[in-house]
Structure formats: C-alpha cells, structure tokens
Design a protein around this motif. Sequence first.
Motif, PDB file in Angstrom:
ATOM      1  N   LEU A 295       0.828  -1.208   0.000  1.00 52.31           N
ATOM      2  CA  LEU A 295       0.000   0.000   0.000  1.00 52.31           C
ATOM      3  C   LEU A 295       0.869   1.267   0.000  1.00 52.31           C
ATOM      4  O   LEU A 295       0.532   2.256  -0.661  1.00 52.31           O
ATOM      5  CB  LEU A 295      -0.923  -0.002   1.210  1.00 52.31           C
ATOM      6  CG  LEU A 295      -1.976  -1.113   1.256  1.00 52.31           C
ATOM      7  CD1 LEU A 295      -2.782  -1.031   2.552  1.00 52.31           C
ATOM      8  CD2 LEU A 295      -2.915  -1.024   0.046  1.00 52.31           C
ATOM      9  N   ARG A 296       1.964   1.218   0.759  1.00 47.78           N
ATOM     10  CA  ARG A 296       2.873   2.372   0.826  1.00 47.78           C
ATOM     11  C   ARG A 296       3.323   2.777  -0.573  1.00 47.78           C
ATOM     12  O   ARG A 296       3.205   3.945  -0.972  1.00 47.78           O
ATOM     13  CB  ARG A 296       4.075   2.011   1.693  1.00 47.78           C
ATOM     14  CG  ARG A 296       5.294   2.933   1.586  1.00 47.78           C
ATOM     15  CD  ARG A 296       5.051   4.273   2.205  1.00 47.78           C
ATOM     16  NE  ARG A 296       6.317   4.925   2.554  1.00 47.78           N
ATOM     17  CZ  ARG A 296       6.418   6.127   3.052  1.00 47.78           C
ATOM     18  NH1 ARG A 296       5.335   6.849   3.261  1.00 47.78           N
ATOM     19  NH2 ARG A 296       7.586   6.661   3.352  1.00 47.78           N
ATOM     20  N   TYR A 302       0.112   6.434  -7.444  1.00 45.31           N
ATOM     21  CA  TYR A 302      -1.051   7.127  -7.995  1.00 45.31           C
ATOM     22  C   TYR A 302      -1.339   8.455  -7.288  1.00 45.31           C
ATOM     23  O   TYR A 302      -2.309   9.141  -7.618  1.00 45.31           O
ATOM     24  CB  TYR A 302      -2.285   6.219  -7.921  1.00 45.31           C
ATOM     25  CG  TYR A 302      -2.191   5.050  -8.872  1.00 45.31           C
ATOM     26  CD1 TYR A 302      -2.513   5.197 -10.215  1.00 45.31           C
ATOM     27  CD2 TYR A 302      -1.735   3.798  -8.437  1.00 45.31           C
ATOM     28  CE1 TYR A 302      -2.404   4.130 -11.100  1.00 45.31           C
ATOM     29  CE2 TYR A 302      -1.621   2.727  -9.313  1.00 45.31           C
ATOM     30  CZ  TYR A 302      -1.960   2.903 -10.643  1.00 45.31           C
ATOM     31  OH  TYR A 302      -1.843   1.845 -11.517  1.00 45.31           O
ATOM     32  N   GLY A 303      -0.510   8.831  -6.346  1.00 49.97           N
ATOM     33  CA  GLY A 303      -0.735  10.073  -5.623  1.00 49.97           C
ATOM     34  C   GLY A 303      -0.188  11.282  -6.357  1.00 49.97           C
ATOM     35  O   GLY A 303       0.719  11.178  -7.182  1.00 49.97           O
ATOM     36  N   TRP A 310      -4.722  12.759  -0.925  1.00 52.35           N
ATOM     37  CA  TRP A 310      -5.088  11.801   0.120  1.00 52.35           C
ATOM     38  C   TRP A 310      -4.290  10.505   0.002  1.00 52.35           C
ATOM     39  O   TRP A 310      -4.005   9.849   1.011  1.00 52.35           O
ATOM     40  CB  TRP A 310      -6.593  11.499   0.074  1.00 52.35           C
ATOM     41  CG  TRP A 310      -7.035  10.727  -1.128  1.00 52.35           C
ATOM     42  CD1 TRP A 310      -7.407  11.224  -2.341  1.00 52.35           C
ATOM     43  CD2 TRP A 310      -7.137   9.300  -1.225  1.00 52.35           C
ATOM     44  NE1 TRP A 310      -7.746  10.211  -3.205  1.00 52.35           N
ATOM     45  CE2 TRP A 310      -7.589   9.013  -2.542  1.00 52.35           C
ATOM     46  CE3 TRP A 310      -6.911   8.243  -0.356  1.00 52.35           C
ATOM     47  CZ2 TRP A 310      -7.811   7.704  -2.989  1.00 52.35           C
ATOM     48  CZ3 TRP A 310      -7.121   6.947  -0.798  1.00 52.35           C
ATOM     49  CH2 TRP A 310      -7.569   6.684  -2.099  1.00 52.35           C
ATOM     50  N   MET A 311      -3.903  10.138  -1.235  1.00 49.24           N
ATOM     51  CA  MET A 311      -3.109   8.928  -1.429  1.00 49.24           C
ATOM     52  C   MET A 311      -1.708   9.093  -0.841  1.00 49.24           C
ATOM     53  O   MET A 311      -1.151   8.151  -0.251  1.00 49.24           O
ATOM     54  CB  MET A 311      -3.022   8.585  -2.913  1.00 49.24           C
ATOM     55  CG  MET A 311      -4.315   8.070  -3.503  1.00 49.24           C
ATOM     56  SD  MET A 311      -4.056   7.407  -5.162  1.00 49.24           S
ATOM     57  CE  MET A 311      -5.691   6.735  -5.504  1.00 49.24           C
ATOM     58  N   ILE A 312      -1.146  10.277  -1.015  1.00 46.91           N
ATOM     59  CA  ILE A 312       0.183  10.528  -0.450  1.00 46.91           C
ATOM     60  C   ILE A 312       0.120  10.488   1.075  1.00 46.91           C
ATOM     61  O   ILE A 312       0.987   9.895   1.736  1.00 46.91           O
ATOM     62  CB  ILE A 312       0.718  11.890  -0.937  1.00 46.91           C
ATOM     63  CG1 ILE A 312       1.008  11.815  -2.446  1.00 46.91           C
ATOM     64  CG2 ILE A 312       1.972  12.292  -0.172  1.00 46.91           C
ATOM     65  CD1 ILE A 312       1.436  13.132  -3.059  1.00 46.91           C
ATOM     66  N   TRP A 423       8.370   8.446 -11.928  1.00 43.59           N
ATOM     67  CA  TRP A 423       8.048   8.010 -10.574  1.00 43.59           C
ATOM     68  C   TRP A 423       6.861   7.059 -10.529  1.00 43.59           C
ATOM     69  O   TRP A 423       6.824   6.151  -9.696  1.00 43.59           O
ATOM     70  CB  TRP A 423       7.789   9.221  -9.678  1.00 43.59           C
ATOM     71  CG  TRP A 423       9.032   9.977  -9.352  1.00 43.59           C
ATOM     72  CD1 TRP A 423       9.379  11.220  -9.777  1.00 43.59           C
ATOM     73  CD2 TRP A 423      10.132   9.514  -8.559  1.00 43.59           C
ATOM     74  NE1 TRP A 423      10.620  11.574  -9.295  1.00 43.59           N
ATOM     75  CE2 TRP A 423      11.101  10.538  -8.543  1.00 43.59           C
ATOM     76  CE3 TRP A 423      10.394   8.333  -7.854  1.00 43.59           C
ATOM     77  CZ2 TRP A 423      12.296  10.422  -7.849  1.00 43.59           C
ATOM     78  CZ3 TRP A 423      11.587   8.212  -7.175  1.00 43.59           C
ATOM     79  CH2 TRP A 423      12.528   9.253  -7.173  1.00 43.59           C
ATOM     80  N   HIS A 424       5.900   7.248 -11.418  1.00 45.77           N
ATOM     81  CA  HIS A 424       4.744   6.347 -11.422  1.00 45.77           C
ATOM     82  C   HIS A 424       5.193   4.901 -11.652  1.00 45.77           C
ATOM     83  O   HIS A 424       4.794   3.981 -10.920  1.00 45.77           O
ATOM     84  CB  HIS A 424       3.758   6.773 -12.507  1.00 45.77           C
ATOM     85  CG  HIS A 424       2.591   5.851 -12.662  1.00 45.77           C
ATOM     86  ND1 HIS A 424       1.584   5.744 -11.724  1.00 45.77           N
ATOM     87  CD2 HIS A 424       2.278   4.955 -13.650  1.00 45.77           C
ATOM     88  CE1 HIS A 424       0.708   4.842 -12.126  1.00 45.77           C
ATOM     89  NE2 HIS A 424       1.097   4.351 -13.285  1.00 45.77           N
ATOM     90  N   SER A 425       6.043   4.700 -12.648  1.00 43.35           N
ATOM     91  CA  SER A 425       6.526   3.347 -12.951  1.00 43.35           C
ATOM     92  C   SER A 425       7.462   2.832 -11.868  1.00 43.35           C
ATOM     93  O   SER A 425       7.477   1.636 -11.564  1.00 43.35           O
ATOM     94  CB  SER A 425       7.242   3.337 -14.310  1.00 43.35           C
ATOM     95  OG  SER A 425       6.355   3.692 -15.347  1.00 43.35           O
TER      96      SER A 425
END
Length: 462
Positions: A295-296, A302-303, A310-312, A423-425
């Motif tokens: 989850l981290r 996706y943040g 909120w995801m961050i 960063w997403h990947s």
Amino acid sequence: MMNVKFRLTLMSFMQFFVWGAWLITIANYWFGTKQWDGTQFGAIFATMGFASLVMPTLTGIIADKWVNAEVLYGILHILYAAVLFYLPQVNSPDSFFWVMLLAMCFYMPTISLSNSISYTTLKLTQLDIIKNFPPIRVWGTIGFIVAMWTTNLTGNKATAYQFYIAGIAALALGLYAFTLPKCRPEGLIGEKKTFAQAFGLEAFKLFANYKMALFFIFSMFLGGALQLTNAYGDVFLDEFKLFPAYADSFVIRYSTIIMSISQVSETLFILAIPFFLKQFGIKKVIVIAMFAWVLRFGFFAYGDPTGNLWMIVMSCIVYGMAFDFFNISGSLFVETSTTPKTRSSAQGMFMMMTNGFGAVFGSLVSGWMIDKYFTKSYSDVQSLAAYAQTDAKNEHLLDFLKNKGIGVLENGSLSRALDVKDWHSIWLSFTCYALIITIVFAIMFKHKHNKAEETAIKAMGH
C-alpha cells in the motif's frame, strides 16, 4: 529518578535528530544541488548497510571490555559531527561515498549504544526497563520528526546546511554524553568466548533451521523496501514542482513535513501492536506489515499534490504499520524461537539482515534499476514541456531549468540534458516487488504460536 529519565529522553531525542536532519532530504541535495546520477546515489544509502554489518558488534565488544559505553558513545558522535562538517566540501560522487561511509561507521553503532546506555542506567537506578524504556525511546522518533521539520522550514532540504544542522547537534550530543551516568565495562561474563561467539557469527548456524532461514531471508527483502522509501520519498514529492499545475502546492513547499507523517504514524502504531498480535498472531501481523508496504508504494504510484493528495497522506500513514509491525513482531518471533544462549546473536542477525544486507541490497539494486530503466533524458525544451504538460515558454518551467543551472539555447535545445524520473513506474515496480514478497512469504512461512510467544503477547498488553 525523574532526572535520570529526562536525561535519557534527551539523549534519545538527539540520537535521532542528528540522523533525521539529512536522511530523508539528502536525495534533494544529491539530485537537485549536485546533479549526480541515481546509480551512485543508491550506493550512498548502502553505506548504512555496510557500516551496520561490522561496526555495532565491534563497538559493543569495546564497550563490554575496555571503555565506558557513554564515553565511547560521545567520542563516536563527535567524530560523526566532524565528518558531517566536512561532507559539503566534497565535490565528487565517488569521494562522497567514502566520506559518507566513514560518517555511518561512526553513527550506526551509536544506535545500539544508546539502547545499552539506557538499559544500564535504568537498571542502576532500579527502574523497570519494560515500563520506562518505551516512553524514552519514542522521543527518538519525535527527534527525527523535529529534525525533518527543522531542515524543511529553514529552507535547507536541498542545501549543504542540512549536514551542518546535524553536525552541530551531533557535537552537542557528543559533549553531553560525557555527563551521563557511568556505564562501566563488565567484561566477558562466564565462559571464555571464541572469536565467532564474540562477533555473533554463531548466529549463522540458525540458517540450518528452515523456518529461521526463511524469516531472515525475507527480513533482508523487507530491509531493502525500507531503504527505497527513505531514499526516494522526499525527492519524489519535490520533483512535482516540474509540473506548473503542482508548483505552488503545499506539498511542494513542505514535502519533508508531509513525509514526517510517516514518523508520526510510527509512534501511533506502536500502541496498536499488542491488540493486533493478540487478535491475529505473529505470522498474520508480519503479513499485514508486508502488505502495508504494498500500500505504501501503491499509494505513492497514484498520488499527486492536488487531486490525489489523500493517497500521499495514506501512504505516509500506512508506513507506521509497515515499519512497526514487522520490526516488533519479527523481534518477538526471534526472541521466542531461540534459546537463551543464541538469543542475543539471533537478534543481532535479525538487525544485520534488515539494516545490513537488506540496506545494501535495496540501495544498490534500486539505484541501478531507476537509473537504467526509469530515467529519461531531455535535451530540448519542447519535449520537456510536453512531458510537463505546459508551454515551452512557461515562466515556471524556465525558472525550474534556471534553478537547475540549465539554459535554453536559441534553437530550443538545453545547454545540458535534464534527467527526469518516471516516478509512477518506479513506485509501481516497488509495489509489485512488495506484493510478490508478501504472497510468497504467506505461502512458505508456516508458523504456530508456542507457549513462549503466547506468554510474551499477553505480557505486551500490561
């Protein structure tokens, strides 16, 4: 009695302040100020692992046989401060590695020495260790948080001053250590120890036990995950400033403060551990910790600083569960699965696999992987503007390049290529890594509580 507890609390606070002042923000200095590459940065975080393989054991033997623990502790912090003061003068990434390795050789053993000083002092003053040590230790995490905030709020998260902040505090702690209660060497008690016993090498015999070997191997993999988040979390948030849509957000200005939510969460989840252990048992709590790492990284993937802020925040919150649940339940498993004769060396092996081999593995592999597969080099302003979803003449984009020391030539090319990380990947790949570890561990690790574990879990609630 209160004076003793206060003095140990102050030591614990400073112990982690002198680390937190630069640990989370050094990536901003490395990538932003120095413009050095990612592969070498991975090696910088590996210095903690290399130092943890030998130095804590070596200094422990010195404190046991020859030098007062508080004196050795003070000397090491003064030497650590001296190296931190020199660090900003280094202008080569190769030299920076060796200087940082020297700093870690002085700092890493002070973590275990601070625990030893606290234990000894509490015993000498006839204070209950189980009751009094946790409130003292939690101030170490608070010190780490305060250091992060200090570096961020003073505008030094990408400057050399973060090392001076840590250095001044380390020098003060080193001098303060000489005033602490005397923790004299006790020598080797009982039978004479062999070289292997003295250095904890006998713990390697535990690998002959399938369950212990499996646990130690997965401890190394989880230790690698911890290095990923420490090394890249803050610089990930900071690089959102390349995008004009996020440039003026609170997250960009105070990325280190946002990251400090992780440490706040850590202090809170400690309180929840007895409940979870009683409800689910050691194996399930370890699996929960592993899934928290999934989850981290997934929330980070996706943040963003606005719509998905909120995801961050959630990523920082679940960090407390990921870190605390694994370390404490893992330590409890080792404690109750070994004999008194091998218990200390087994705990040392647990720390060596997470903070030693795991740190080296995670730092070197992630640095190489990010640099090779997830970094794109831009040589002209048009392609960079397309990536940043803005116009090539956008003032914010031009200011961003100027701050990086990069100019735009008349033909639109950049005076120096700009390396940008995907960063997403990166976070998705780390998410898959953590998920695979979680699934494989849940399948392979078979465990039922023994009486010692049941007793220890019940005792945690009191």
